[in-house]
Design an enzyme around this catalytic site. Structure first.
Site, PDB file in Angstrom:
ATOM      1  CB  SER A 145      -6.858   1.010   4.991  1.00 14.88           C
ATOM      2  OG  SER A 145      -6.815  -0.378   4.658  1.00 14.88           O
ATOM      3  CE1 TYR A 158      -3.462  -1.156   5.409  1.00 14.20           C
ATOM      4  CE2 TYR A 158      -1.402   0.050   5.420  1.00 14.20           C
ATOM      5  CZ  TYR A 158      -2.649  -0.170   4.888  1.00 14.20           C
ATOM      6  OH  TYR A 158      -3.094   0.588   3.825  1.00 14.20           O
TER       7      TYR A 158
HETATM    8  P1  NAP Z   1       3.188   3.594  -1.624  1.00 13.58           P
HETATM    9  O1  NAP Z   1       3.117   3.399  -3.089  1.00 13.58           O
HETATM   10  O2  NAP Z   1       3.987   2.633  -0.795  1.00 13.58           O
HETATM   11  O3  NAP Z   1       3.667   5.108  -1.302  1.00 13.58           O
HETATM   12  C1  NAP Z   1       3.803   5.455   0.045  1.00 13.58           C
HETATM   13  C2  NAP Z   1       4.521   6.782   0.078  1.00 13.58           C
HETATM   14  O4  NAP Z   1       4.718   7.163   1.437  1.00 13.58           O
HETATM   15  C3  NAP Z   1       5.915   6.698  -0.576  1.00 13.58           C
HETATM   16  O5  NAP Z   1       6.160   7.855  -1.322  1.00 13.58           O
HETATM   17  C4  NAP Z   1       6.833   6.626   0.632  1.00 13.58           C
HETATM   18  O6  NAP Z   1       8.098   7.160   0.411  1.00 13.58           O
HETATM   19  C5  NAP Z   1       6.092   7.517   1.599  1.00 13.58           C
HETATM   20  N1  NAP Z   1       6.540   7.303   2.987  1.00 13.58           N
HETATM   21  C6  NAP Z   1       6.695   6.125   3.634  1.00 13.58           C
HETATM   22  N2  NAP Z   1       7.126   6.347   4.889  1.00 13.58           N
HETATM   23  C7  NAP Z   1       7.263   7.687   5.040  1.00 13.58           C
HETATM   24  C8  NAP Z   1       7.667   8.536   6.104  1.00 13.58           C
HETATM   25  N3  NAP Z   1       8.052   8.043   7.293  1.00 13.58           N
HETATM   26  N4  NAP Z   1       7.668   9.877   5.897  1.00 13.58           N
HETATM   27  C9  NAP Z   1       7.306  10.392   4.700  1.00 13.58           C
HETATM   28  N5  NAP Z   1       6.902   9.646   3.631  1.00 13.58           N
HETATM   29  C10 NAP Z   1       6.884   8.306   3.823  1.00 13.58           C
HETATM   30  O7  NAP Z   1       1.729   3.553  -1.019  1.00 13.58           O
HETATM   31  P2  NAP Z   1       0.311   3.851  -1.685  1.00 13.58           P
HETATM   32  O8  NAP Z   1      -0.291   2.576  -2.172  1.00 13.58           O
HETATM   33  O9  NAP Z   1       0.405   5.023  -2.602  1.00 13.58           O
HETATM   34  O10 NAP Z   1      -0.498   4.244  -0.364  1.00 13.58           O
HETATM   35  C11 NAP Z   1      -0.540   5.569   0.100  1.00 13.58           C
HETATM   36  C12 NAP Z   1      -1.424   5.561   1.324  1.00 13.58           C
HETATM   37  O11 NAP Z   1      -2.674   4.919   1.007  1.00 13.58           O
HETATM   38  C13 NAP Z   1      -0.848   4.768   2.490  1.00 13.58           C
HETATM   39  O12 NAP Z   1      -1.199   5.385   3.707  1.00 13.58           O
HETATM   40  C14 NAP Z   1      -1.566   3.412   2.378  1.00 13.58           C
HETATM   41  O13 NAP Z   1      -1.630   2.759   3.629  1.00 13.58           O
HETATM   42  C15 NAP Z   1      -2.909   3.852   1.916  1.00 13.58           C
HETATM   43  N6  NAP Z   1      -3.718   2.853   1.218  1.00 13.58           N
HETATM   44  C16 NAP Z   1      -3.231   2.201   0.123  1.00 13.58           C
HETATM   45  C17 NAP Z   1      -4.085   1.322  -0.559  1.00 13.58           C
HETATM   46  C18 NAP Z   1      -3.641   0.565  -1.774  1.00 13.58           C
HETATM   47  O14 NAP Z   1      -4.356  -0.385  -2.145  1.00 13.58           O
HETATM   48  N7  NAP Z   1      -2.542   0.929  -2.402  1.00 13.58           N
HETATM   49  C19 NAP Z   1      -5.387   1.138  -0.122  1.00 13.58           C
HETATM   50  C20 NAP Z   1      -5.821   1.799   1.028  1.00 13.58           C
HETATM   51  C21 NAP Z   1      -4.975   2.671   1.679  1.00 13.58           C
HETATM   52  P3  NAP Z   1       9.324   6.200  -0.071  1.00 13.58           P
HETATM   53  O15 NAP Z   1       8.980   5.780  -1.448  1.00 13.58           O
HETATM   54  O16 NAP Z   1      10.533   7.070  -0.009  1.00 13.58           O
HETATM   55  O17 NAP Z   1       9.376   5.050   0.913  1.00 13.58           O
HETATM   56  C1  GCO Z   2      -3.139  -5.646   1.883  1.00 12.78           C
HETATM   57  C2  GCO Z   2      -3.198  -4.356   1.097  1.00 12.78           C
HETATM   58  C3  GCO Z   2      -4.225  -3.464   1.727  1.00 12.78           C
HETATM   59  C4  GCO Z   2      -4.292  -2.182   0.971  1.00 12.78           C
HETATM   60  C5  GCO Z   2      -5.344  -1.294   1.521  1.00 12.78           C
HETATM   61  C6  GCO Z   2      -6.728  -1.855   1.393  1.00 12.78           C
HETATM   62  O1  GCO Z   2      -2.038  -6.173   2.073  1.00 12.78           O
HETATM   63  O2  GCO Z   2      -4.233  -6.097   2.265  1.00 12.78           O
HETATM   64  O3  GCO Z   2      -1.930  -3.721   1.067  1.00 12.78           O
HETATM   65  O4  GCO Z   2      -3.900  -3.216   3.050  1.00 12.78           O
HETATM   66  O5  GCO Z   2      -3.090  -1.488   1.047  1.00 12.78           O
HETATM   67  O6  GCO Z   2      -5.062  -0.862   2.806  1.00 12.78           O
HETATM   68  O7  GCO Z   2      -7.634  -0.827   1.715  1.00 12.78           O
END
Ligand code: NAP
Ligand code: GCO
Length: 264
Positions: A145, A158
């Site tokens: 992230s 986080y």
């Molecule tokens: P999301 O839309 O919230 O999806 C997260 C997924 O993880 C959901 O399918 C959720 O299932 C599943 N999950 C949560 N807890 C779990 C557990 N204990 N065991 C198995 N599955 C679990 O998140 P996203 O935005 O796609 O993010 C995916 C990854 O990228 C995360 O690690 C997040 O921190 C990272 N990330 C996101 C962003 C961003 O801007 N979106 C940026 C950087 C990094 P449920 O739906 O059933 O809860």
């Molecule tokens: C926040 C966002 C971020 C993104 C991501 C950025 O609240 O700042 O959720 O944490 O998920 O991790 O890289």
């Protein structure tokens, strides 16, 4: 050279990939020839995921498994080995966030975020590495992230988890590179998924959410990124094209980390 980006014949497990970033990465893997396996925390989520993959024309194998439950993870990996084969590629994608000022956050809430976002990748990586050693190769991609590098208000747990995940990535590289296992991270910028939906909600007067405006000002392209924009970098790190890349965090952030922000 083109063949070195192929994932033909490879089995990829993407955790938490019913939708969002995991689904975007798994879809790119499928287009590169991989067999897709994913898990989610409930049968309902897995069923929704299977429907999403079917709609995208992607045959996928879905399993109900909480990545923090070591026994369940080990059982899932054994079941995958029996039903699909030994995992070649693991993407530790499953994760949550809680946006709470640190001094208002309970220890239980902090622990829950660390458990899913950091302990989970440890548990799943530990479960799949023996099979990768047996096969003589493996790729592990940890979804880090911006918070692996930067802090921001209300995301202490986080950021601590994602900072730890960066170092877990480097440690897996150090310990298992000798077995031809490459462990790298992808550090997405701000991606339009359900996890960030609250940060993009329109205000009551129809105006942009202040955080939405903030991110657009901090991103050189002036926009949020989409899950499918992570697919190419993920295919690179999952393929033979990156066999000499190990312990690296590839930031796919549209330039946020390189940019002080739009001048007033
Ligand atoms: P999301 O839309 O919230 O999806 C997260 C997924 O993880 C959901 O399918 C959720 O299932 C599943 N999950 C949560 N807890 C779990 C557990 N204990 N065991 C198995 N599955 C679990 O998140 P996203 O935005 O796609 O993010 C995916 C990854 O990228 C995360 O690690 C997040 O921190 C990272 N990330 C996101 C962003 C961003 O801007 N979106 C940026 C950087 C990094 P449920 O739906 O059933 O809860
Ligand atoms: C926040 C966002 C971020 C993104 C991501 C950025 O609240 O700042 O959720 O944490 O998920 O991790 O890289």
């Amino acid at each position: 050279m083109a063949n070195s980006f192929s994932l033909e014949g490879k089995i990829a497990l993407v955790t938490g990939a019913s939708y969002g970033i995991g689904f975007g990465i798994a879809s790119a893997f499928a287009a590169a020839g991989a067999t897709i396996v994913f898990n989610d925390i409930s049968q309902e989520a897995v069923d929704k995921g299977l429907a999403n993959y079917k709609e995208a024309g992607i045959p996928a194998h879905g399993y109900v498994c909480d990545v923090t439950d070591e026994d369940a993870v080990n059982a899932m990996v054994a079941q995958i080995k029996e039903e699909v084969g030994i995992i070649d590629i693991l993407v530790n994608n499953a994760g949550i966030i809680m946006r709470i000022p640190m001094c208002e956050m309970t220890a239980a809430q902090f622990r829950k975020v660390i458990d899913i976002d950091l302990n989970g990748p440890f548990i799943v990586s530990k479960a799949v590495i023996p099979g990768m050693i047996e096969k003589g190769h493996g790729k592990i991609i940890n979804i880090c992230s911006m918070m692996s590098e930067l802090g921001r208000e209300t995301v202490s747990a986080y950021a601590a988890a994602k900072g730890g995940l960066k170092m877990l990535t480097r440690n897996i590289c150090a310990e298992y590179g000798q077995y031809n296992i490459q462990c790298n991270g992808i550090g997405p910028g701000y991606i339009a998924t359900p996890q960030t939906a609250p940060l993009r909600e329109k205000q009551e007067d129809g105006s942009q959410h202040p955080f939405d405006s903030f991110i657009c000002a901090r991103t050189p392209a002036g926009r949020w990124l989409n899950p499918d924009e992570l697919g190419g970098p993920a295919v690179f790190l999952a393929s033979d094209a990156s066999n000499a890349v190990n312990g690296h965090i590839l930031y796919v952030d549209g330039g946020i980390l390189a940019y002080i922000g739009k001048q007033p």
